[in-house]
Motif scaffolding. Structure first.
Motif, PDB file in Angstrom:
ATOM      1  N   GLY A 193     -47.728   2.218 -18.415  1.00 13.00           N
ATOM      2  CA  GLY A 193     -46.889   2.283 -17.223  1.00 13.00           C
ATOM      3  C   GLY A 193     -45.543   1.637 -17.464  1.00 13.00           C
ATOM      4  O   GLY A 193     -45.456   0.602 -18.127  1.00 13.00           O
ATOM      5  N   ARG A 224     -50.309   6.001 -22.791  1.00 15.99           N
ATOM      6  CA  ARG A 224     -49.830   6.689 -21.591  1.00 15.99           C
ATOM      7  C   ARG A 224     -50.552   8.020 -21.373  1.00 15.99           C
ATOM      8  O   ARG A 224     -51.082   8.276 -20.294  1.00 15.99           O
ATOM      9  CB  ARG A 224     -48.320   6.922 -21.672  1.00 15.99           C
ATOM     10  CG  ARG A 224     -47.734   7.541 -20.399  1.00 15.99           C
ATOM     11  CD  ARG A 224     -46.218   7.612 -20.432  1.00 15.99           C
ATOM     12  NE  ARG A 224     -45.709   8.544 -21.428  1.00 15.99           N
ATOM     13  CZ  ARG A 224     -45.180   8.191 -22.595  1.00 15.99           C
ATOM     14  NH1 ARG A 224     -45.088   6.923 -22.934  1.00 15.99           N
ATOM     15  NH2 ARG A 224     -44.736   9.098 -23.447  1.00 15.99           N
ATOM     16  N   ARG A 254     -54.630   4.751 -12.808  1.00 14.52           N
ATOM     17  CA  ARG A 254     -53.868   3.505 -12.771  1.00 14.52           C
ATOM     18  C   ARG A 254     -54.046   2.879 -11.393  1.00 14.52           C
ATOM     19  O   ARG A 254     -54.025   3.594 -10.390  1.00 14.52           O
ATOM     20  CB  ARG A 254     -52.385   3.761 -13.046  1.00 14.52           C
ATOM     21  CG  ARG A 254     -52.097   4.314 -14.442  1.00 14.52           C
ATOM     22  CD  ARG A 254     -50.712   4.928 -14.513  1.00 14.52           C
ATOM     23  NE  ARG A 254     -50.349   5.345 -15.863  1.00 14.52           N
ATOM     24  CZ  ARG A 254     -50.664   6.515 -16.403  1.00 14.52           C
ATOM     25  NH1 ARG A 254     -51.370   7.401 -15.705  1.00 14.52           N
ATOM     26  NH2 ARG A 254     -50.280   6.819 -17.634  1.00 14.52           N
ATOM     27  N   ARG A 272     -49.392  14.524  -7.225  1.00 18.39           N
ATOM     28  CA  ARG A 272     -50.255  13.478  -7.766  1.00 18.39           C
ATOM     29  C   ARG A 272     -51.550  13.437  -6.951  1.00 18.39           C
ATOM     30  O   ARG A 272     -51.596  13.879  -5.811  1.00 18.39           O
ATOM     31  CB  ARG A 272     -49.570  12.099  -7.697  1.00 18.39           C
ATOM     32  CG  ARG A 272     -48.322  11.964  -8.566  1.00 18.39           C
ATOM     33  CD  ARG A 272     -48.678  11.963 -10.042  1.00 18.39           C
ATOM     34  NE  ARG A 272     -47.534  11.678 -10.901  1.00 18.39           N
ATOM     35  CZ  ARG A 272     -46.700  12.585 -11.376  1.00 18.39           C
ATOM     36  NH1 ARG A 272     -46.854  13.861 -11.040  1.00 18.39           N
ATOM     37  NH2 ARG A 272     -45.704  12.249 -12.175  1.00 18.39           N
ATOM     38  N   SER A 322     -51.710   9.093 -11.684  1.00 18.37           N
ATOM     39  CA  SER A 322     -50.440   8.500 -12.099  1.00 18.37           C
ATOM     40  C   SER A 322     -49.563   8.403 -10.859  1.00 18.37           C
ATOM     41  O   SER A 322     -49.867   8.994  -9.821  1.00 18.37           O
ATOM     42  CB  SER A 322     -49.756   9.326 -13.194  1.00 18.37           C
ATOM     43  OG  SER A 322     -49.455  10.625 -12.725  1.00 18.37           O
TER      44      SER A 322
END
Length: 246
Positions: free
Chosen positions: A51, A104, A110, A169, A191
């Motif tokens: 991130g 990544r 996350r 997302r 994400s």
């Protein structure tokens, strides 16, 4: 020595840094980490991060990886690197991973945490680590509003204007709870868009203050236009908590 791919989990206080990513003539976490690694391994090290935290944003579980042929034992990397790093950055864990691991691209989820210091009087001890809001906030209304955001959506209304990233997302979870003087919100997604969490938080606080209704958040999401959402919450309350892999 054969090539190794090293994965590190980092935590850092982002107060003194202008974000994770290197920037000309500005202190960044990436620069501090890469310079410390290069000194330790006596070769130029470039890292990949899960991130790219923004200026003055913190991390409890940032994940990075880098490749090296240096022979330093894996169990020695954590204590050795911590002796080179500034006091506001620390390695929590070091391990060898497959050569094709990418911090990544391989990340599946996350989780970010946002902390509000909700008390009639401010505190100098929390000014760099939470958003101070003296107003009474309705957690129930904020929770109702947050439910409209769960799922796979176009989050253009919560994306920083001018950001080129595709806006769709999947937001898996939003949890809002109070712990003594703090209101804590945790968000988990595949994400996040640039400033997405902070724009969501600014909007939820408007709901908590009674300036927006929970159903208006649904309308804001459907509008797909940043100008309809609330203000951007300040960076110091935001923490990258963890990154999950398969």
């Amino acid at each position: 020595m054969e090539l190794r791919n090293i994965k590190l989990i980092l935590e850092y206080d982002g107060t003194s840094y202008y974000g994770w990513q290197r920037q000309p003539n500005l202190p960044t976490v990436q620069e501090a980490v890469e310079e410390s690694l290069s000194r330790l391994f006596k070769e130029e090290i470039k890292v990949i991060a899960a991130g790219r935290t923004d200026a003055h944003v913190h991390a409890k579980g940032q994940v990075i990886n880098f490749k090296t042929r240096a022979s330093l034992p894996i169990e020695a990397i954590k204590p050795a690197l911590n002796s080179y790093l500034p006091d506001d950055i620390r390695v929590k864990k070091a391990e060898c991973v497959p050569l094709n691991f990418h911090a990544r691209r391989d990340a599946l989820k996350r989780t970010y945490r946002y902390i509000i210091y909700n008390h009639p009087f401010s505190s100098p001890f929390y000014r760099n680590f939470a958003w101070y809001i003296p107003d009474k906030l309705s957690l129930e209304e904020m929770r109702k509003a947050s439910r409209h955001l769960i799922g796979k959506h176009d989050f253009s209304s919560f994306q920083a204007q001018g950001s080129p990233a595709p806006p769709v997302r999947r937001l898996e979870r939003i949890s809002i709870f109070k712990r003594e003087k703090f209101i804590i919100t945790e968000l988990t997604a595949d994400s996040f868009l640039y400033r997405m969490v902070r724009n969501i938080m600014g909007t939820l606080v408007e709901v908590g203050r009674g300036r927006l209704s929970p159903d208006e958040v649904r309308d804001i999401l459907e509008a797909k236009d940043r100008k309809f959402a609330g203000p951007t919450a300040p960076p110091q309350g935001l923490y990258l908590m963890r990154v999950e892999y398969g």
